[in-house]
Design a protein around this motif. Structure first.
Motif, short mmCIF file in Angstrom:
data_model
loop_
_atom_site.label_atom_id
_atom_site.label_comp_id
_atom_site.label_asym_id
_atom_site.label_seq_id
_atom_site.Cartn_x
_atom_site.Cartn_y
_atom_site.Cartn_z
N ASP A 46 35.24 39.85 34.76
CA ASP A 46 35.45 38.54 35.38
C ASP A 46 36.94 38.39 35.72
OD1 ASP A 46 35.51 35.95 36.20
OD2 ASP A 46 34.64 35.11 34.38
N ALA A 47 37.22 38.15 37.01
CA ALA A 47 38.61 38.07 37.47
C ALA A 47 38.96 36.67 37.96
CB ALA A 47 38.87 39.09 38.56
N PHE A 48 38.11 35.71 37.74
CA PHE A 48 38.40 34.35 38.18
C PHE A 48 39.31 33.65 37.16
CE2 PHE A 48 35.27 35.11 41.28
CZ PHE A 48 35.20 34.05 42.16
N TYR A 49 40.21 32.85 37.69
CA TYR A 49 41.04 32.04 36.79
C TYR A 49 41.34 30.72 37.48
CZ TYR A 49 44.97 33.56 39.73
OH TYR A 49 45.80 33.81 40.79
N ALA A 50 41.66 29.70 36.70
CA ALA A 50 41.84 28.34 37.22
C ALA A 50 43.29 27.92 37.15
CB ALA A 50 40.98 27.37 36.41
N HIS A 81 41.10 30.85 41.55
CA HIS A 81 41.62 32.06 42.20
C HIS A 81 40.92 33.28 41.62
CE1 HIS A 81 45.03 29.74 43.93
NE2 HIS A 81 44.94 29.06 42.79
N VAL A 82 41.02 34.36 42.37
CA VAL A 82 40.49 35.62 41.90
C VAL A 82 41.61 36.64 41.89
CG1 VAL A 82 39.76 36.28 44.23
CG2 VAL A 82 38.73 37.41 42.26
N SER A 83 41.72 37.37 40.80
CA SER A 83 42.78 38.39 40.68
C SER A 83 42.47 39.57 41.60
CB SER A 83 42.89 38.88 39.23
OG SER A 83 43.23 37.81 38.37
N SER A 84 43.36 39.84 42.54
CA SER A 84 43.14 40.93 43.50
C SER A 84 44.46 41.29 44.16
CB SER A 84 42.12 40.50 44.56
OG SER A 84 41.99 41.50 45.55
N VAL A 103 39.96 32.99 52.91
CA VAL A 103 39.05 31.87 53.10
C VAL A 103 39.17 30.90 51.91
CG1 VAL A 103 37.07 32.97 52.02
CG2 VAL A 103 36.69 31.15 53.68
N THR A 104 39.12 29.64 52.24
CA THR A 104 39.14 28.60 51.19
C THR A 104 37.84 27.81 51.26
OG1 THR A 104 41.54 28.40 51.37
CG2 THR A 104 40.35 26.59 50.29
N ILE A 105 37.11 27.81 50.17
CA ILE A 105 35.83 27.10 50.10
C ILE A 105 35.99 25.89 49.19
CG2 ILE A 105 33.40 27.25 49.44
CD1 ILE A 105 33.49 30.21 50.16
N ILE A 106 35.65 24.73 49.71
CA ILE A 106 35.82 23.48 48.97
C ILE A 106 34.46 23.02 48.42
CG2 ILE A 106 36.62 21.10 49.10
CD1 ILE A 106 38.33 21.92 51.50
N VAL A 107 34.37 22.91 47.13
CA VAL A 107 33.16 22.41 46.44
C VAL A 107 33.56 21.19 45.63
CG1 VAL A 107 31.29 22.93 44.84
CG2 VAL A 107 32.20 24.73 46.33
N GLY A 108 33.16 20.02 46.10
CA GLY A 108 33.58 18.81 45.43
C GLY A 108 35.07 18.60 45.60
N TYR A 113 39.91 29.92 46.38
CA TYR A 113 40.64 30.82 47.27
C TYR A 113 40.07 32.22 47.13
CZ TYR A 113 43.88 26.91 47.62
OH TYR A 113 44.43 25.68 47.85
N LEU A 114 39.26 32.64 48.13
CA LEU A 114 38.46 33.85 47.99
C LEU A 114 38.64 34.76 49.23
CD1 LEU A 114 35.22 32.11 46.67
CD2 LEU A 114 37.05 33.15 45.30
N HIS A 115 37.82 35.81 49.26
CA HIS A 115 37.84 36.78 50.36
C HIS A 115 36.52 36.70 51.12
CE1 HIS A 115 40.53 38.32 47.17
NE2 HIS A 115 41.30 38.75 48.18
#
Length: 615
Positions: free
Chosen positions: A11-15, A21-24, A30-35, A40-42
């Protein structure tokens, strides 16, 4: 609990605040807004799995934007995070608590097999069908999570499949159950919850029929209703088990506190809950639930203002088994429009329903017809006798209410037929309490109140109490004395007759004759029972008269009452045989009290002197 692991990457996600964000080594594009949270993803891993994101990304590119907003995403932040991690191939663990959210999120993102083989929708469905729906407790957990994911969970038929899974398992033969369940109410083998089925195989032989009802009590009322309808539709569950399940659910969710029931937060929910439970009661109104539970349900239904049809259904059911109730069950608080403390009109309605079902009006002569066979009468009309006792106890409870009117008391006391009250002790005690709590009653009102009671049906103890009760009208006291004296005189006469017969037999038969004419064992036993009953009656009414050394029970009463009774006896007996005049002048009639005391009249003048002193 079942679970399934997907992916293999760590798991590479962090807040960071409201962003994820994802460690990469690669920059996000791409930025996806949920609520209120931004991811910040690929694009590549996401678009390769989601048809919906492909469409939204194409529109964003046309608008020269790299932001994609997902409004009303089912399951919210956690659900999207599961879907995103699956797209990256990171380790994701599905369990009964998050599998529905993952299924709804995957459906929103259109993560189907058409986009990529072995996609998330397929994985989740495999887990549901091969793991969750085969497990009793996991099915219940999943069903509970569906409530917050409506209407998605309903449209995907997750709710329906959970309900069917649960209902099917409740219908399984208890001897075939090999899964864990919660049963804390009546543990027959131990004081713990059965968890490890491999270690307690010997316990399954004693699995109760209602093993399932506690686990489903955690469901919301709307889901509980669907499960119970499915259980009943299977047609394999007894009505008494259905009734026990409804009772357990009501106890779990309905508070004993009136304030809690009527609170602004819970009143609407409680009303819906009560109406739903009433709707789920077994179709056969005579079975399934105890009368006590139905009465408690009726109290709450009235308190919460449930629909009139729901209250009417309960009244009809209670009327079928009113004989099982207790006086405390009937103490239903009166409504705001009533003056009394308890709702007496409702109880009278319940009695009326009971009488309609018992068809009492067909024959009111059943008592006379069964005088020679009392045992058959009691066996055949036990419910009727129970209701008679119930109403007398209820009258004693409500008699303490200072606002209870005489007409209300009388209407309820006379609402049951004569056959329901062979003994009037209970009614007498209720009347005595009412007289004590309402001392301002007029003389005429006290007479009306006592008219409901038949003094001939009082036992010896009640008669002795009534004879010395200053609250009763004098006429009622005299009647009690009269019939008690008649009863005592009859017992003495029967005892003397039996004694004379035995003496005569003993003097006219020799030992040899006795051996030849030995009475039948059954006849001898009957005589012994009669003598035993006579002795018991004498012990209840006072001391026996033995050779003129003991006084009669009437002498225990005040002298004024004895004089009144003696006068009544002389006049009454003379009128009864058409010789009133001769009885007054000849002095041939004696009161039972003088007869029992053993007084001997030496001359008519003595009798006249004594009668003159009474008058």
């Amino acid at each position: 609990m079942k679970f399934m692991k997907l992916g293999s990457k760590p798991d590479a996600f962090y807040a960071e605040g409201n962003s994820r964000h994802v460690s990469s080594d690669l920059a996000t594009d791409v930025t996806i807004i949920v609520g209120e949270v931004k991811f910040y993803l690929h694009k590549f891993p996401l678009l390769s799995k989601s048809n919906q994101l492909q469409k939204l990304a194409s529109k964003a590119s046309e608008a020269a934007s790299n932001e994609i907003e997902l409004p009303d995403f089912p399951g919210g932040l956690k659900s999207f995070e599961i879907c995103a991690k699956f797209c990256y191939g990171m380790t994701v663990t599905l369990d009964p608590y998050n599998v529905v959210a993952a299924r709804c999120g995957a459906e929103y993102l259109e993560m189907t097999e058409d986009v990529d083989r072995g996609n998330l929708i397929y994985k989740v469905e495999v887990f549901l069908n091969s793991g969750v729906f085969r497990s009793w407790k996991d099915s219940i957990i999943v069903l509970r999570t569906t409530a917050s994911l409506l209407p998605w969970s309903e449209e995907l038929k997750v709710v329906g499949r959970c309900v069917d899974s649960i209902a099917s398992k409740t219908s399984v033969d208890p001897s075939s159950i090999n899964w864990s369940y919660t049963y804390n109410r009546k543990l027959s083998l131990s004081e713990e919850i059965i968890e490890d089925t491999t270690k307690v195989k010997d316990r399954f032989a004693s699995v109760p029929r209602d093993w399932w009802i506690e686990d489903i009590c955690e469901l919301d009322i709307s889901l509980y209703r669907r499960v119970m309808i499915a259980v009943k539709s299977k047609g394999r569950m007894d009505a008494d088990v259905i009734g026990e399940a409804l009772k357990t659910y009501a106890i779990r969710w309905l508070s004993d506190s009136v304030e809690a029931l009527l609170s602004d937060v819970h009143q609407k929910r409680n009303k819906s809950l009560v109406e739903t439970i009433i709707c789920l009661l077994p179709s056969d109104k005579g079975v399934g639930c105890s009368c006590s539970f139905l009465l408690k349900l009726l109290k709450v239904a009235i308190l919460l203002g449930a629909e009139a049809s729901s209250r009417e259904d309960l009244i009809e059911r209670i009327g079928l088994k009113l004989d099982e109730a207790t006086a405390s069950d009937l103490l239903i608080p009166a409504q705001s429009t009533q003056d009394t403390k308890y709702d007496v009109d409702l109880v009278q309605c319940l009695v009326h329903r009971f009488m309609m079902h018992e068809n009492i009006g067909q024959d009111f002569n059943i008592v006379a017809k069964n005088e020679k066979n009392t045992d058959d009468f009691v066996l055949g009309h036990g419910p009727l006798l129970n209701v008679g006792k119930l109403i007398d106890r209820y009258l004693a409870e409500i008699a303490t209410d200072p606002k209870l009117t005489l007409s209300c008391f009388m209407d309820l006391s006379l609402s049951i037929p004569v056959a329901a009250r062979p003994i009037h002790d209970g009614l007498y005690w209720a009347i005595d309490i009412y007289l004590k709590e309402h001392p301002i009653l007029k003389k005429a009102e006290r007479k009306i109140l006592c008219s409901a009671m038949d003094v001939k049906k009082l036992t010896a103890n009640a008669s002795m109490h009534a004879a010395q009760n200053d609250r009763l009208p004098l006429r009622v006291v005299v009647q009690v004395l009269f019939f008690e004296q008649v009863r005592t005189a009859a017992i003495v006469q029967n005892t003397n007759s039996s004694g004379s017969l035995e003496v005569s037999r003993s003097t006219t038969n020799t030992d040899e004759d006795l051996e030849k004419s030995e009475p039948h064992p059954l006849t001898l036993q009957k005589q012994m029972r009669q003598l035993s009953t006579t002795n018991k009656d004498f012990q209840k009414n006072g001391k026996l008269i033995k050779e003129g050394k003991h006084k009669s029970a009437i002498q225990l009463l005040p002298s004024r009452s004895r004089r009144i009774f003696d006068k009544l006896w002389v006049v009454g007996k003379g009128n009864g045989i058409g010789e009133a005049k001769s009885s007054v002048t000849s002095g041939s009639s004696q009161s039972p009290s003088s007869m029992i005391r053993g007084e001997v009249k030496t001359s008519p003048s003595t009798t006249r002197d004594r009668r003159h002193s009474i008058s």
